[in-house]
Design an enzyme around this catalytic site. Structure first.
Site, PDB file in Angstrom:
ATOM      1  N   THR A 165       0.820  -1.214   0.000  1.00  0.00           N
ATOM      2  CA  THR A 165       0.000   0.000   0.000  1.00  0.00           C
ATOM      3  C   THR A 165       0.853   1.262   0.000  1.00  0.00           C
ATOM      4  O   THR A 165       1.973   1.268   0.527  1.00  0.00           O
ATOM      5  CB  THR A 165      -0.888   0.014   1.272  1.00  0.00           C
ATOM      6  OG1 THR A 165      -1.469   1.303   1.434  1.00  0.00           O
ATOM      7  CG2 THR A 165      -0.077  -0.266   2.537  1.00  0.00           C
ATOM      8  N   TYR A 224      -1.611   0.256  10.135  1.00  0.00           N
ATOM      9  CA  TYR A 224      -1.890  -0.418   8.857  1.00  0.00           C
ATOM     10  C   TYR A 224      -0.662  -0.393   7.953  1.00  0.00           C
ATOM     11  O   TYR A 224      -0.216  -1.422   7.442  1.00  0.00           O
ATOM     12  CB  TYR A 224      -3.081   0.271   8.160  1.00  0.00           C
ATOM     13  CG  TYR A 224      -3.298  -0.213   6.754  1.00  0.00           C
ATOM     14  CD1 TYR A 224      -3.700  -1.517   6.507  1.00  0.00           C
ATOM     15  CD2 TYR A 224      -3.077   0.633   5.657  1.00  0.00           C
ATOM     16  CE1 TYR A 224      -3.884  -1.977   5.216  1.00  0.00           C
ATOM     17  CE2 TYR A 224      -3.265   0.183   4.364  1.00  0.00           C
ATOM     18  CZ  TYR A 224      -3.670  -1.118   4.151  1.00  0.00           C
ATOM     19  OH  TYR A 224      -3.836  -1.569   2.866  1.00  0.00           O
TER      20      TYR A 224
HETATM   21  N1  UFG Z   1     -12.698  11.798   2.307  1.00  0.00           N
HETATM   22  C1  UFG Z   1     -13.678  12.737   2.516  1.00  0.00           C
HETATM   23  N2  UFG Z   1     -14.941  12.300   2.805  1.00  0.00           N
HETATM   24  C2  UFG Z   1     -15.260  10.971   2.895  1.00  0.00           C
HETATM   25  C3  UFG Z   1     -14.238  10.017   2.680  1.00  0.00           C
HETATM   26  C4  UFG Z   1     -12.978  10.471   2.396  1.00  0.00           C
HETATM   27  O1  UFG Z   1     -13.444  13.945   2.451  1.00  0.00           O
HETATM   28  O2  UFG Z   1     -16.419  10.646   3.185  1.00  0.00           O
HETATM   29  C5  UFG Z   1     -11.353  12.274   1.983  1.00  0.00           C
HETATM   30  C6  UFG Z   1     -10.311  11.826   2.986  1.00  0.00           C
HETATM   31  O3  UFG Z   1     -10.274  12.683   4.082  1.00  0.00           O
HETATM   32  C7  UFG Z   1      -9.064  11.849   2.134  1.00  0.00           C
HETATM   33  C8  UFG Z   1      -9.561  11.450   0.738  1.00  0.00           C
HETATM   34  O4  UFG Z   1     -10.963  11.676   0.763  1.00  0.00           O
HETATM   35  O5  UFG Z   1      -8.571  13.140   2.067  1.00  0.00           O
HETATM   36  C9  UFG Z   1      -9.320  10.008   0.405  1.00  0.00           C
HETATM   37  O6  UFG Z   1      -9.773   9.206   1.486  1.00  0.00           O
HETATM   38  P1  UFG Z   1     -10.007   7.639   1.383  1.00  0.00           P
HETATM   39  O7  UFG Z   1     -10.557   7.201   2.705  1.00  0.00           O
HETATM   40  O8  UFG Z   1     -10.820   7.329   0.167  1.00  0.00           O
HETATM   41  O9  UFG Z   1      -8.577   7.049   1.113  1.00  0.00           O
HETATM   42  P2  UFG Z   1      -7.203   7.286   1.912  1.00  0.00           P
HETATM   43  O10 UFG Z   1      -6.366   8.166   1.063  1.00  0.00           O
HETATM   44  O11 UFG Z   1      -7.419   7.701   3.311  1.00  0.00           O
HETATM   45  O12 UFG Z   1      -6.635   5.818   2.010  1.00  0.00           O
HETATM   46  C10 UFG Z   1      -6.191   5.142   0.875  1.00  0.00           C
HETATM   47  C11 UFG Z   1      -6.445   3.654   1.032  1.00  0.00           C
HETATM   48  C12 UFG Z   1      -5.641   3.115   2.149  1.00  0.00           C
HETATM   49  C13 UFG Z   1      -4.205   3.471   1.935  1.00  0.00           C
HETATM   50  C14 UFG Z   1      -4.036   4.954   1.755  1.00  0.00           C
HETATM   51  C15 UFG Z   1      -2.626   5.294   1.398  1.00  0.00           C
HETATM   52  O13 UFG Z   1      -7.798   3.450   1.274  1.00  0.00           O
HETATM   53  O14 UFG Z   1      -5.799   1.697   2.194  1.00  0.00           O
HETATM   54  O15 UFG Z   1      -4.841   5.383   0.697  1.00  0.00           O
HETATM   55  O16 UFG Z   1      -2.474   6.668   1.367  1.00  0.00           O
HETATM   56  F1  UFG Z   1      -3.495   3.082   3.008  1.00  0.00           F
END
Ligand code: UFG
Length: 327
Positions: free
Chosen positions: A117, A141
């Site tokens: 990841t 994670y």
């Molecule tokens: N976000 C929102 N509203 C929501 C959901 C997400 O604003 O309802 C934002 C988050 O704050 C973030 C962006 O959208 O800024 C992306 O969030 P995600 O939860 O879709 O994904 P992440 O970047 O947090 O996580 C992803 C993978 C993980 C991995 C990570 C590595 O899901 O498994 O990238 O950076 F570890």
């Protein structure tokens, strides 16, 4: 020759199954169905319900099905959950992976594909990140996955287990024919959440943080279509079967979209103007994670087919519609 796919009934694993079946292979799926679903698999693909750390079971499968490679997807994947339950994450993602790797080596397996990841990079000092950017995970994670990367590197030196480590960026979308997609309830991932808002499964959604130092104040991520990611696994398998050495590769397109750009795409493609609330920052979110994204193309000849946010969203929405018919 047959591939054993742990977590093959899950979101990403099931797309690799579809990719392999499309080219005439029948993999064996091992999944405990904790977050996977048998119905995501095409007919004729054997699903063994069990634990990847059940050594006797894995040994039996390897011997009975002429397994030459393992693609290991089975894992827990929710970053905030890893903060509240770190030992659970180290148990599932690290300890059980160690057992699986040990079983693989003792059973004579020489090829291994590992789902890693972008979380291993944490908050990197350089952007975009390349495979040589120093990993500095900030969540249990990310650490649970990086430890497995290290184990695999050591196992390669000691036992000749060639491994392709694939570091996924933000995986999204669904199979273009809607045969599989993200079916796990209580999703937290942005594109899935926005698609649920667009299809009326939730009343509204929130943007977590609008004061980041980015072009519109919201976080930027490198979103990759799940079918392109699956294709990278199949190419990684070919790479190992051709006798080439294992590698670590970022899986991403090399450009990012902000949260507001994603929401605009979902509204545009769905034609639904769902309510969006502006909320405070979510703990642990780095402002931007984008990959360089060129090495995987050179190393594997990977040519993405769905590098278009609107297409990712279109496929994600189609899968939400399919899920609604199953509810
Ligand atoms: N976000 C929102 N509203 C929501 C959901 C997400 O604003 O309802 C934002 C988050 O704050 C973030 C962006 O959208 O800024 C992306 O969030 P995600 O939860 O879709 O994904 P992440 O970047 O947090 O996580 C992803 C993978 C993980 C991995 C990570 C590595 O899901 O498994 O990238 O950076 F570890």
């Amino acid at each position: 020759m047959t591939v054993l796919i742990t977590g093959g009934a899950g979101y990403i694993g099931s797309h690799m199954v579809l990719d392999l079946v499309a080219r005439g292979e029948t993999p064996i799926v091992l999944d405990d169905l904790s977050t996977g679903f048998g119905w995501l698999l095409p007919d004729g693909v054997p699903l063994v319900i069990g634990d990847m750390a059940d050594t006797a079971l894995v040994q039996r499968l390897i011997a009975a099905h002429n397994i030459d490679a393992i693609a290991h997807f089975a894992a827990k994947i929710v970053v905030p959950d890893s903060v509240s339950d770190p030992l659970g994450y180290y148990e599932s993602n690290t300890s059980k992976a160690r057992t699986l790797i040990d079983t693989a080596i003792k059973s004579g397996i020489k090829r291994f594909i590992f789902s890693s990841t972008a979380a291993v990079y944490g908050e990197p000092d350089e952007m975009p990140v390349s495979e040589t950017t120093r990993p500095m995970p900030v969540s249990p994670y990310g650490r649970s996955k990086l430890m497995v990367e290290w184990m695999l590197e050591d196992a390669r030196h000691a036992h000749g287990l060639e491994t392709m480590v694939l570091r996924y960026f933000n995986v999204a979308g669904a199979d273009p024919m809607a045969r599989s997609g993200q079916a796990t309830p209580r999703a937290t991932h942005l594109i899935k959440v926005a698609c649920e808002a667009a299809t009326g499964k939730r009343d509204a959604m929130s943007v977590f943080g609008t004061d980041y130092a980015t072009r519109d104040g919201t976080c930027i991520r490198d979103y990759i279509h799940v079918s392109d990611l699956a294709a990278a696994h199949t190419l990684a398998l070919d790479h190992l079967r051709a006798g080439k050495p294992g590698m670590t590769l970022n899986c991403a397109y090399g450009h990012g979209a902000s949260v507001l750009e994603v929401i605009a795409a979902v509204k545009r493609v769905s034609g639904v103007d769902f309510p969006v609330h502006y909320a405070p920052r979510r703990a642990g979110d780095p402002p931007e994670i984008v990959a360089k994204g060129d090495q995987i193309k050179t190393a594997l000849g990977w040519a993405p087919r769905f590098d278009d946010l609107d297409v990712i969203v279109q496929h994600a929405l189609a899968f939400e519609a399919k899920l609604a018919t199953r509810a």
